[in-house]
Design an enzyme around this catalytic site. Structure first.
Site, short mmCIF file in Angstrom:
data_model
loop_
_atom_site.label_atom_id
_atom_site.label_comp_id
_atom_site.label_asym_id
_atom_site.label_seq_id
_atom_site.Cartn_x
_atom_site.Cartn_y
_atom_site.Cartn_z
N SER A 135 46.14 42.75 38.07
CA SER A 135 44.76 42.42 37.75
C SER A 135 44.19 43.20 36.57
CB SER A 135 43.88 42.64 38.98
OG SER A 135 44.01 43.96 39.47
N ASP B 20 33.79 46.17 39.47
CA ASP B 20 33.82 45.96 40.91
C ASP B 20 34.44 47.18 41.58
OD1 ASP B 20 36.59 45.70 40.70
OD2 ASP B 20 36.64 43.58 41.25
N HIS C 87 38.04 47.89 39.69
CA HIS C 87 38.40 47.52 38.32
C HIS C 87 37.32 47.94 37.32
CE1 HIS C 87 40.60 44.77 40.99
NE2 HIS C 87 41.57 44.91 40.11
#
Length: 408
Positions: A42, A339, A342
């Site tokens: 990610s 978030d 991240h």
């Protein structure tokens, strides 16, 4: 109806701005053209999971992801662009869309195979993400197509000049750690890390056999200090990190650095950059104001302590907390984290700038500018002369970089 119209317009905008549609035909590529191929999770994924049978947890195709730059969700796990997006810009390449996007086939510029939630080892989150071996299979398919479209010699040259960017490994530790797996008992941690690094090394060597020579690696971040982990520590004021998890990530970084040093001395022409994401993020978490942030502990999007409950963009039932909805900050540029796990676009941009032209103690032994702009011979000339002892992500300054590289 409004939702359908929104997604249609988003698709048209994405296709028109980001995806080059011209055909190569029989054109030869410019001699200084360098493609960018991206593998990982990610931290570098731009939305491949949207095109597989995944879940919203790993697709992130929901608001407010993408709110800052794209103005709509793209599958990137942040409010805007990620490190590879900025690197492509600095290298004068277009943004590299997800490999699985049906409208993209200009592989001469590169391709992004990364998948949010992906791992190096097979079998972790199987079916909802694309593992490293799956990403490598896609790369092999793309290589075949390149040879068909460009011809053997031109494709060989492109693969030789290209930069191969890896940002992966975090989920190999997070998943077993979160489940309290026995594979991470103290007496077997090094053995497990060596297995992860061994699998990654095999994949690096496979790309090398296909012509790859210039590699970039993100060191693993201090995720034990992320809002996600800080929220799990009772009565945490923000100063306490999950050091047990951080120790694992440091162990990985140390082992990866050692292996890359060995590969450089063993494989002719192998050049690499290892970026110290661990130190970079630690500094911004601990001293946010020094780098233009006001908040290093609390995420912009999420809920609960430190907004560490990972429900950004959707409701999530978590037994430890009564969660009604996620919260969203007023100014994301104030936050190191977008978030619970991240970084924000601003943090990514700062790190991308360091990776592009920073000194070897941040990203070394080469920065990305050197890898993109110079041939193999020029790299040897500019950085040659002796060995290099360098302190890198979570390591002690005890490993020598072979192959006649710089002295730090």
């Amino acid at each position: 109806m409004m939702s359908s119209r929104f997604h249609f317009y988003s698709f048209v905008l994405y296709a028109s701005i980001i995806i080059p549609t011209q055909c190569l035909g029989d054109k030869r590529l410019p001699r200084d053209h360098v493609a960018l191929f991206i593998f990982g999770d990610s931290f570098v994924s731009v939305g491949n999971n949207i095109y597989i049978n995944s879940t919203i947890d790993f697709q992130k195709n929901c608001w407010p992801y993408g709110e800052t730059f794209f103005k709509y969700p793209t599958g990137r796990v942040s409010n805007g662009r990620l490190i590879p997006d900025f690197i492509a810009e600095y290298a004068k390449l277009p943004l590299i869309p997800p490999y699985l996007h049906p409208g993209y086939n200009r592989y001469s510029d590169g391709a992004n195979f990364a998948s949010a939630g992906a791992s190096i080892l097979p079998g972790i989150r199987q079916g909802v993400t694309i593992s490293m071996s799956g990403q490598l299979n896609y790369f092999n398919n793309m290589e075949t197509r390149l040879r068909q479209e460009l011809g053997e010699e031109e494709a060989k040259t492109l693969l030789f000049r290209a930069v191969y960017f890896f940002g992966i490994g975090h989920n190999d530790y997070y998943v077993p750690f979160a489940s309290n797996s026995s594979v991470l008992q103290s007496d077997s941690q090094e053995e497990y890390v060596n297995m992860v690094i061994g699998n990654l090394t095999t994949m690096i060597e496979e790309i090398y056999k296909k012509g790859g020579r210039k590699f970039v690696f993100l060191g693993l971040p201090p995720s034990g200090c992320s809002p996600l982990f800080k929220a799990l520590i009772p009565e945490n004021t923000g100063a306490i990190c999950m050091e047990e998890f951080n120790a694992l990530l440091k162990l990985h970084n140390k082992a990866l650095f050692k292996v890359l040093s060995e590969l450089q001395s063993q494989l002719k022409g192998f050049k690499y950059s290892m970026a110290d994401l661990y130190t970079f993020l630690s500094e911004r978490i601990n001293n946010p104001s020094k780098y233009g942030f006001t908040e290093g502990n609390v995420a912009c999007c999420g809920s609960g302590p430190f907004r560490g409950i990972p429900n950004c963009g959707f409701k999530r039932s978590i037994k430890e907390y009564e969660v009604k909805d996620y919260e969203l900050c007023d100014n994301v540029s104030d936050h190191v984290f977008f978030d619970s796990g991240h970084p924000s676009e601003k943090a990514y941009q700062q790190f991308a700038e360091q990776m592009w032209s920073g000194p070897p103690n941040v990203t070394g032994p080469y920065n990305l500018k050197a890898l993109f702009e110079h041939s193999e011979t020029e790299l040897e000339f500019e950085f040659g002369g002796g060995q290099c002892i360098i302190q890198h992500p979570g390591t002690e300054p005890e490993f020598e970089i072979g192959g006649g590289q710089c002295i730090i």
